[in-house]
Design an enzyme around this catalytic site. Structure first.
Site, short mmCIF file in Angstrom:
data_model
loop_
_atom_site.label_atom_id
_atom_site.label_comp_id
_atom_site.label_asym_id
_atom_site.label_seq_id
_atom_site.Cartn_x
_atom_site.Cartn_y
_atom_site.Cartn_z
N HIS A 136 2.36 6.53 1.16
CA HIS A 136 1.90 5.32 0.69
C HIS A 136 1.66 4.45 2.03
O HIS A 136 2.72 4.16 2.63
CB HIS A 136 2.83 4.60 -0.13
CG HIS A 136 1.91 3.49 -0.86
ND1 HIS A 136 0.91 3.81 -1.93
CD2 HIS A 136 1.56 2.35 -0.60
CE1 HIS A 136 0.36 2.63 -2.28
NE2 HIS A 136 0.58 1.89 -1.21
N ASP A 137 0.48 4.08 2.38
CA ASP A 137 0.05 3.36 3.50
C ASP A 137 0.42 3.94 4.83
O ASP A 137 0.44 3.25 5.97
CB ASP A 137 0.81 1.76 3.46
CG ASP A 137 0.00 1.16 2.24
OD1 ASP A 137 0.52 0.09 1.83
OD2 ASP A 137 -1.34 1.41 2.06
N GLU A 189 0.47 13.29 -9.16
CA GLU A 189 1.29 12.24 -9.10
C GLU A 189 1.17 11.42 -10.18
O GLU A 189 -0.14 11.22 -10.79
CB GLU A 189 1.14 11.33 -7.86
CG GLU A 189 1.39 11.86 -6.59
CD GLU A 189 1.16 10.89 -5.47
OE1 GLU A 189 0.89 10.06 -5.38
OE2 GLU A 189 2.49 11.19 -4.38
N ASN A 227 -4.62 12.93 -0.45
CA ASN A 227 -4.82 12.30 -1.57
C ASN A 227 -6.24 11.94 -1.64
O ASN A 227 -6.70 11.43 -1.02
CB ASN A 227 -3.86 11.02 -1.86
CG ASN A 227 -3.98 10.54 -2.99
OD1 ASN A 227 -5.33 10.16 -3.45
ND2 ASN A 227 -2.80 10.14 -3.56
N ARG A 272 -20.95 5.24 -8.95
CA ARG A 272 -22.47 5.32 -9.32
C ARG A 272 -22.52 6.16 -10.65
O ARG A 272 -23.59 6.07 -11.03
CB ARG A 272 -23.15 6.02 -8.04
CG ARG A 272 -24.74 6.12 -8.12
CD ARG A 272 -25.30 4.62 -8.29
NE ARG A 272 -25.33 3.83 -7.18
CZ ARG A 272 -26.09 4.08 -6.09
NH1 ARG A 272 -26.96 4.95 -6.05
NH2 ARG A 272 -26.06 3.26 -4.83
N GLY A 280 -3.84 9.11 1.83
CA GLY A 280 -5.15 9.11 1.08
C GLY A 280 -6.08 7.96 1.37
O GLY A 280 -6.86 8.05 2.20
N HIS A 287 -3.71 11.38 -8.28
CA HIS A 287 -3.03 10.51 -9.23
C HIS A 287 -3.68 9.92 -10.07
O HIS A 287 -4.36 8.87 -10.12
CB HIS A 287 -2.50 9.26 -8.25
CG HIS A 287 -1.42 8.20 -8.72
ND1 HIS A 287 -0.39 7.75 -8.05
CD2 HIS A 287 -1.14 8.15 -10.11
CE1 HIS A 287 0.19 7.22 -8.85
NE2 HIS A 287 -0.05 7.33 -9.87
C1 LIG Z 1 2.23 6.96 -5.21
C2 LIG Z 1 1.34 6.49 -4.04
O1 LIG Z 1 1.62 5.63 -3.36
C3 LIG Z 1 0.23 7.17 -3.90
O2 LIG Z 1 0.26 8.32 -4.13
C4 LIG Z 1 -0.88 6.47 -4.85
O3 LIG Z 1 -1.72 7.59 -5.52
C5 LIG Z 1 -1.89 5.71 -4.53
O4 LIG Z 1 -2.56 5.28 -5.70
P1 LIG Z 1 -4.16 4.64 -5.51
O5 LIG Z 1 -4.97 5.45 -4.63
O6 LIG Z 1 -4.35 4.37 -6.80
O7 LIG Z 1 -3.98 3.37 -4.76
N1 LIG Z 2 2.01 9.62 -2.48
C1 LIG Z 2 1.31 8.97 -1.34
C2 LIG Z 2 -0.08 9.26 -1.65
O1 LIG Z 2 -0.55 10.31 -2.10
C3 LIG Z 2 -1.11 8.62 -0.89
O2 LIG Z 2 -0.93 7.08 -0.80
P1 LIG Z 2 -1.85 6.49 0.29
O3 LIG Z 2 -2.14 7.01 1.60
O4 LIG Z 2 -3.22 6.22 -0.34
O5 LIG Z 2 -1.27 4.90 0.35
#
Ligand SMILES: CC(=O)[C@@H](O)[C@H](O)COP(=O)(O)O
Ligand SMILES: NCC(=O)COP(=O)(O)O
Length: 238
Positions: A190-191, A70, A7, A18, A213, A43
Site C-alpha cells: 500500500h502506497d 485481496e 496490482n 470508457r 499497484g 482487489h
Molecule cells: C490492500 C491494499 O492496500 C491494496 O491492495 C488495495 O488493493 C488498493 O485498492 P485500490 O486499488 O482500490 O486503491
Molecule cells: N496490497 C497492496 C496492493 O496490492 C497495492 O497497493 P497500492 O500499491 O495500489 O497502494
C-alpha cells in the site's frame, strides 16, 4: 528474495472509464508477467469499481505466476476465491465506501471470525495472508488465527518516509522480527513506490512479497510498464 506482485486494479479503472475492454486485462497480465512480474494482485471490491468478479474468472487460468486476490471476506468474496483457487488470498477489512484500503485487521477483536475464514481457505489449499498494521499486538493476534502470512499495511511508512525514513520504518522492523519469531510469512503493500521501496526492502527483514499497484501504474505512464517493473525488481535485489 522478495517477489514483486503487480496490482492491476488501476488498469481496470482505466478500462471501465470508457465502458469497453481497453486495456484488455488478459493481455496486460500476460505482458506484465513477460516483463518480469512475479505475481498478479487484484482487489475486487463489493461495488466492483475497478476489478470485476468476472475478471477473476477470466484471469484465474491466465496468471502463470502467483495470483493474489485481496478483499474483505464477505460471503460473495469467499465464494469467488474458492471458485478461482488462487495461490494466495489476502483478507482486508475494507469498509465498502472506503476510497481505498485504509486499515489493517484488529486480529484480537475479530479472532474467531478470522480463524473460521482462514481455515476455510486453507482447507481448499489456498495460502492465506491478512492485512495488518505494523503493531506487535496485531501480529501476535494474526499468529493465533492460523494465517500463513501477514501483509503489513505500509501507508504510514509511505507518509513518514519523506520526512524521517528511519522513524517511519521502526514499527515495520519490529513487526517483521516478531512475525518471523511466530513463523508467519511476511508480505507488505500500500502506497509503496519507486522512491520508497529500496529503503524499505533494505531494512525490513524476511520480506517475501510486496504488492504494488497505484504508484506502479502511474509511474508507468511516464517511464513505461516494462521499464518500471524492472526498476522495482532491481530495487528489490539491492
Ligand atoms: C490492500 C491494499 O492496500 C491494496 O491492495 C488495495 O488493493 C488498493 O485498492 P485500490 O486499488 O482500490 O486503491
Ligand atoms: N496490497 C497492496 C496492493 O496490492 C497495492 O497497493 P497500492 O500499491 O495500489 O497502494
Amino acid at each position: 528474495m522478495t517477489k514483486l506482485s503487480v496490482n492491476i486494479n488501476k488498469l481496470a479503472t482505466l478500462r471501465n472509464a470508457r465502458g469497453g475492454n481497453v486495456p484488455n486485462l488478459v493481455k496486460a497480465v500476460k505482458d506484465i508477467e513477460s516483463f518480469g512480474a512475479e505475481g498478479i494482485t487484484v482487489h475486487p471490491r463489493p461495488d466492483q469499481r475497478h476489478i470485476r468478479y468476472q475478471d477473476i474468472h477470466d484471469l484465474k487460468d491466465v496468471v502463470g505466476t502467483e495470483f493474489n486476490i485481496e478483499g474483505n471476506p464477505i460471503p460473495k468474496f469467499i465464494d469467488l476465491v474458492l471458485s478461482a483457487k488462487p495461490a494466495q488470498v489476502t483478507l482486508v477489512p475494507d469498509a465498502e465506501e472506503a476510497i481505498t484500503s485504509n486499515a489493517g485487521w484488529d486480529t484480537i477483536k475479530h479472532k474467531d471470525f478470522l480463524k473460521d475464514v482462514i481455515a476455510t481457505f486453507k482447507e481448499h489449499g489456498i495460502r492465506t495472508s491478512i492485512f495488518v498494521d505494523p503493531e506487535v499486538s496485531m501480529v501476535e493476534g494474526a499468529a493465533k488465527v492460523g494465517t500463513d502470512r501477514i501483509e503489513l499495511y505500509t501507508e504510514s511508512y509511505a507518509i513518514g518516509y519523506p520526512k524521517n525514513p528511519e522513524k517511519a520504518l521502526q514499527p515495520f522492523i519490529k513487526a517483521a522480527v516478531v512475525a518471523k519469531e511466530l513463523a508467519l510469512g511476511l508480505n507488505a503493500g500500500h502506497d509503496l513506490n519507486l522512491d520508497n521501496i529500496a529503503y524499505f526492502k533494505k531494512h525490513v527483514p524476511h520480506l517475501l512479497e510486496v504488492s504494488i499497484g497505484h504508484a506502479l501504474i502511474c509511474e508507468s505512464i511516464y517511464l513505461g510498464l516494462d521499464n518500471v517493473i524492472n526498476m522495482y525488481k532491481n530495487r528489490l535485489r539491492e
